[in-house]
Design a protein around this motif. Structure first.
Motif, PDB file in Angstrom:
ATOM      1  N   LEU A  10       0.854  -1.183   0.000  1.00 43.26           N
ATOM      2  CA  LEU A  10       0.000   0.000   0.000  1.00 43.26           C
ATOM      3  C   LEU A  10       0.890   1.233   0.000  1.00 43.26           C
ATOM      4  O   LEU A  10       1.863   1.293   0.754  1.00 43.26           O
ATOM      5  N   ALA A  11       0.580   2.200  -0.849  1.00 41.40           N
ATOM      6  CA  ALA A  11       1.371   3.431  -0.909  1.00 41.40           C
ATOM      7  C   ALA A  11       0.452   4.639  -0.846  1.00 41.40           C
ATOM      8  O   ALA A  11      -0.629   4.649  -1.431  1.00 41.40           O
ATOM      9  N   ASP A  12       0.900   5.654  -0.162  1.00 42.08           N
ATOM     10  CA  ASP A  12       0.199   6.927  -0.076  1.00 42.08           C
ATOM     11  C   ASP A  12       0.461   7.720  -1.354  1.00 42.08           C
ATOM     12  O   ASP A  12       1.571   7.687  -1.909  1.00 42.08           O
ATOM     13  N   GLN A  48      -8.593   2.142 -14.621  1.00 45.50           N
ATOM     14  CA  GLN A  48      -9.553   1.709 -15.636  1.00 45.50           C
ATOM     15  C   GLN A  48      -9.156   0.377 -16.266  1.00 45.50           C
ATOM     16  O   GLN A  48     -10.016  -0.397 -16.672  1.00 45.50           O
ATOM     17  N   ALA A  49      -7.849   0.103 -16.313  1.00 46.52           N
ATOM     18  CA  ALA A  49      -7.361  -1.179 -16.842  1.00 46.52           C
ATOM     19  C   ALA A  49      -7.502  -2.296 -15.812  1.00 46.52           C
ATOM     20  O   ALA A  49      -7.288  -3.469 -16.134  1.00 46.52           O
ATOM     21  N   GLY A  50      -7.855  -1.928 -14.580  1.00 46.32           N
ATOM     22  CA  GLY A  50      -8.000  -2.927 -13.518  1.00 46.32           C
ATOM     23  C   GLY A  50      -6.684  -3.287 -12.848  1.00 46.32           C
ATOM     24  O   GLY A  50      -6.593  -4.288 -12.146  1.00 46.32           O
ATOM     25  N   TYR A  51      -5.656  -2.459 -13.034  1.00 43.01           N
ATOM     26  CA  TYR A  51      -4.326  -2.758 -12.506  1.00 43.01           C
ATOM     27  C   TYR A  51      -4.058  -2.132 -11.141  1.00 43.01           C
ATOM     28  O   TYR A  51      -3.212  -2.605 -10.397  1.00 43.01           O
ATOM     29  N   VAL A  52      -4.738  -1.031 -10.829  1.00 44.71           N
ATOM     30  CA  VAL A  52      -4.483  -0.303  -9.588  1.00 44.71           C
ATOM     31  C   VAL A  52      -5.787  -0.094  -8.837  1.00 44.71           C
ATOM     32  O   VAL A  52      -6.826   0.189  -9.434  1.00 44.71           O
ATOM     33  N   ARG A  53      -5.713  -0.238  -7.534  1.00 46.87           N
ATOM     34  CA  ARG A  53      -6.854   0.033  -6.647  1.00 46.87           C
ATOM     35  C   ARG A  53      -6.568   1.369  -5.955  1.00 46.87           C
ATOM     36  O   ARG A  53      -5.487   1.582  -5.412  1.00 46.87           O
ATOM     37  N   ILE A  54      -7.552   2.249  -5.989  1.00 45.25           N
ATOM     38  CA  ILE A  54      -7.434   3.559  -5.352  1.00 45.25           C
ATOM     39  C   ILE A  54      -8.458   3.629  -4.226  1.00 45.25           C
ATOM     40  O   ILE A  54      -9.650   3.444  -4.461  1.00 45.25           O
ATOM     41  N   GLU A  55      -7.969   3.878  -3.025  1.00 48.30           N
ATOM     42  CA  GLU A  55      -8.850   3.967  -1.861  1.00 48.30           C
ATOM     43  C   GLU A  55      -8.672   5.331  -1.220  1.00 48.30           C
ATOM     44  O   GLU A  55      -7.560   5.734  -0.921  1.00 48.30           O
ATOM     45  N   TRP A  83      -4.862   6.115  -0.871  1.00 47.50           N
ATOM     46  CA  TRP A  83      -3.998   4.947  -0.780  1.00 47.50           C
ATOM     47  C   TRP A  83      -4.075   4.160  -2.081  1.00 47.50           C
ATOM     48  O   TRP A  83      -5.153   3.996  -2.652  1.00 47.50           O
ATOM     49  N   LEU A  84      -2.940   3.669  -2.525  1.00 48.88           N
ATOM     50  CA  LEU A  84      -2.843   2.993  -3.814  1.00 48.88           C
ATOM     51  C   LEU A  84      -2.214   1.616  -3.648  1.00 48.88           C
ATOM     52  O   LEU A  84      -1.305   1.433  -2.829  1.00 48.88           O
TER      53      LEU A  84
END
Length: 98
Positions: free
Chosen positions: A29-31, A55-62, A73-74
């Protein structure tokens, strides 16, 4: 047989997106601010490339709040981690003969 370069993932291939994927692959998890400073880009450029990766489904953004301060958080998704590993495998194929 086609050349391995044809298998490179164009979503990852852009230098900023490759930098994001590499940085996120090294952590759970990275800020947002930490990632921005690590790969040395502006907020707007990072946001733009994160949107493409999301959008490609590669990264989750919270997004969350710490007190009254917003934090973003990424992390890589499972699909993103696999895509990054596959990308690295193709790069190894491309550079094996050099």
């Amino acid at each position: 047989m086609s050349h391995p370069r044809h298998q490179l993932d164009e979503v990852i291939h852009a230098p900023v997106r490759l930098s994001i994927m590499a940085a996120l692959a090294a952590t759970d998890l990275a800020d947002f601010r930490f990632l921005r400073d690590t790969i040395e880009v502006s907020d707007s450029l990072l946001s733009k490339h994160l949107l493409t990766l999301e959008q490609a489904g590669y990264v989750r953004i919270e997004k969350a709040f710490e007190g009254k301060k917003p934090r973003t958080w990424l992390s890589l998704t499972d699909a993103g981690a696999k895509a990054y590993r596959d990308y690295l495998d193709i790069l190894k194929q491309l550079t094996a003969g050099s």
